[in-house]
Design a protein around this motif. Sequence first.
Motif, PDB file in Angstrom:
ATOM      1  N   THR A   8     -11.045  18.540 -30.574  1.00 19.10           N
ATOM      2  CA  THR A   8     -10.697  17.353 -31.358  1.00 19.10           C
ATOM      3  C   THR A   8     -10.017  16.302 -30.478  1.00 19.10           C
ATOM      4  OG1 THR A   8      -8.994  18.850 -32.182  1.00 19.10           O
ATOM      5  CG2 THR A   8     -10.697  18.210 -33.721  1.00 19.10           C
ATOM      6  N   LEU A   9      -9.994  15.076 -31.002  1.00 18.50           N
ATOM      7  CA  LEU A   9      -9.593  13.905 -30.206  1.00 18.50           C
ATOM      8  C   LEU A   9      -8.215  13.993 -29.552  1.00 18.50           C
ATOM      9  CD1 LEU A   9     -10.808  10.788 -32.232  1.00 18.50           C
ATOM     10  CD2 LEU A   9     -11.594  11.548 -29.987  1.00 18.50           C
ATOM     11  N   GLU A  10      -7.303  14.760 -30.174  1.00 17.82           N
ATOM     12  CA  GLU A  10      -5.956  14.802 -29.598  1.00 17.82           C
ATOM     13  C   GLU A  10      -5.946  15.418 -28.197  1.00 17.82           C
ATOM     14  OE1 GLU A  10      -6.881  16.437 -32.347  1.00 17.82           O
ATOM     15  OE2 GLU A  10      -5.953  18.421 -32.481  1.00 17.82           O
ATOM     16  N   PHE A  11      -7.075  16.029 -27.821  1.00 18.30           N
ATOM     17  CA  PHE A  11      -7.149  16.608 -26.475  1.00 18.30           C
ATOM     18  C   PHE A  11      -7.747  15.655 -25.435  1.00 18.30           C
ATOM     19  CE2 PHE A  11      -6.960  20.338 -29.242  1.00 18.30           C
ATOM     20  CZ  PHE A  11      -5.896  21.002 -28.649  1.00 18.30           C
ATOM     21  N   GLU A  12      -8.070  14.454 -25.876  1.00 16.61           N
ATOM     22  CA  GLU A  12      -8.677  13.492 -24.956  1.00 16.61           C
ATOM     23  C   GLU A  12      -7.774  13.267 -23.735  1.00 16.61           C
ATOM     24  OE1 GLU A  12      -9.842   9.956 -26.992  1.00 16.61           O
ATOM     25  OE2 GLU A  12     -11.573   9.669 -25.669  1.00 16.61           O
ATOM     26  N   ASP A  13      -6.470  13.117 -23.986  1.00 16.59           N
ATOM     27  CA  ASP A  13      -5.509  12.891 -22.899  1.00 16.59           C
ATOM     28  C   ASP A  13      -5.363  14.096 -21.983  1.00 16.59           C
ATOM     29  OD1 ASP A  13      -4.962  10.435 -23.838  1.00 16.59           O
ATOM     30  OD2 ASP A  13      -3.067  10.969 -24.839  1.00 16.59           O
TER      31      ASP A  13
END
Length: 568
Positions: free
Chosen positions: A238-243
């Motif tokens: 999910t997007l919160e792992f982009e960083d």
Amino acid sequence: MEAKDLEKKEERSLNFLERIIEDDLANGRVPNNTIVTRFPPEPNGYLHIGHIKSICINFGLAEKYGGRCHLRLDDTNPEKEELEYIEAIQHDITWLGFDWGDYLYHASDYYGQFYDIAVNLIKDGKAYIDSLSAEQIREYRGTLTTPGKNSPDRDRPIAENLRLFEEMRAGKHAEGTYVLRAKLDMASPNLNMRDPTLYRIKFAHHPRTGDVWCIYPMYDYSHPISDAIEGITHSICTLEFEDHRPAYDWATSIDGIDHTPRQYEFARLNISYMLMSKRRLLNLVKLGVVSGWNDPRMPTITGIRRRGYSPESLRDFVDRVGVAKVESLVDYNLLEFCAREDLNKRAKRVMAVLDPLKVVIINYPQDKTEWFDADNNPEDPEAGTRSIPFSGEIFIEREDFMEVPIKGYHRLYPGNEIRLKHAYYITCTDVLKDDEGNITEVHCTYDPESQGGTTPDRRRVRGTSHWVSAKHAITAEVRLYDKLFLAEIPGEATGDYLDDINPDSLVTLDNCKLEPSLQEAKPGEYLQFIRTGYFMADAIDHKTSQPVFNRTVSLRDSWSKKVKKQNL
Ligand code: ATP
Ligand code: MG
């Protein structure tokens, strides 16, 4: 449509992950041309509807492209794991209809490899033992606008790092005294690259490795390496792992790791009026707001299964939501719409009276019983028929009678004739009341020639009621559920989701009258109580001697109305 247009349409309907995969396959970037995905739940709670999206994406892509999907229990946080959760996770995925085959893994399987890789990093001067406290590490890390500062331990000699790491592993140092950190870049604009912690000391018993380890790896280290070890090609999260992706790329390119998975992020599923966080759901359980993880009001897979949702309707729901990179809030009504669509096809129609009012048919022969055939599902001729008993005393819904009818009321009232589903026409002749004026019983006559839904003179009746023969009825408890939260985004306006709890999310009716065929009902069997909704016997409390049914969803469909109104 021409073949070319069809092709285009197909192409347009691919989501961004499918496009990436097809491109990778077409350009020979996938080892053995085999797509390998994984679903990596942390066993610190039960899976919820959000996880279904991730499960469908990961298992679905593997299925679509003839690859495989691993189930990896990410059990690197020893304090939180519980075997109960692990078993539940496996059961839930299987129930949804997915199969990891031989590919069941635990991140804890790789503890030895994680350790060896860490030792090599130290030997290569790429990791060091830091004695700063957690708080100091935070301070030294800097912020988004200020660079971090090097730890005084950053240049500790390699030999000393090795000795300390070994001592940490041997249990010679207390929790919090040392951590192992990667030597990356304290000035990186990405905070996750400022010498991330790889290992911390934790004297905790692990459900699988017991007391063998007292140092445990961190997510940004263990997760990418687990992916690499298993030969994952597309690591979808999910997007919160982009960083975290730069940290992911760093970990998978450590010397000696010979497979490079790629991480891709999609928007997590959020649904209005629901919480999607294991931590918060656990809190609801702990506080007793719900009866457990499997409370039918919970958005957990175990909860909605008990509520009566089918796996097909949930997969359909996730499919309609689609895969994108933009966060959105999905309307709760879409979930119910998908349940109705699916249950309409599969649910067995039965008669149940939730709020019974006795009707005595005064001209029906006393002690007589007739048996009528009733179709089990008009949507599915193969579902067959069953026999339902009719007698001179029946129950109808209290709301199907009005002593003084309001305008437009077509059901039973004095002098009015209605149709009893699968049985006769009846006409109300009398109303009986108790001392307080409550209606206790209604008297009717029936027309013996009206069986089968019409009369020889084709008399017009406007109302049809469902009913249950009083002497054959079984008495049941029925649980009606509503949203657990009153706010679209629980806690958004109030600041605390607990302040948004719906006090009427469960209404229990304990004197419902059901047709006798429901004596055989079992959890897992999809039912429609005609005119009231979809129901299922409760998986925990239902007994043949004390039946309990849950309402999955009412028949009322506000979703398609809304869609129509907005012309969507
Ligand atoms: P929670 O916040 O509920 O604890 P999590 O992300 O910590 O969820 P994990 O067990 O780590 O839960 O999740 C396993 C996988 O499921 C991860 O890849 C995660 O990205 C995905 N996932 C979790 N929540 C959602 C969601 N709401 N929508 C889509 N995928 C999700
Ligand atoms: Mg988590």
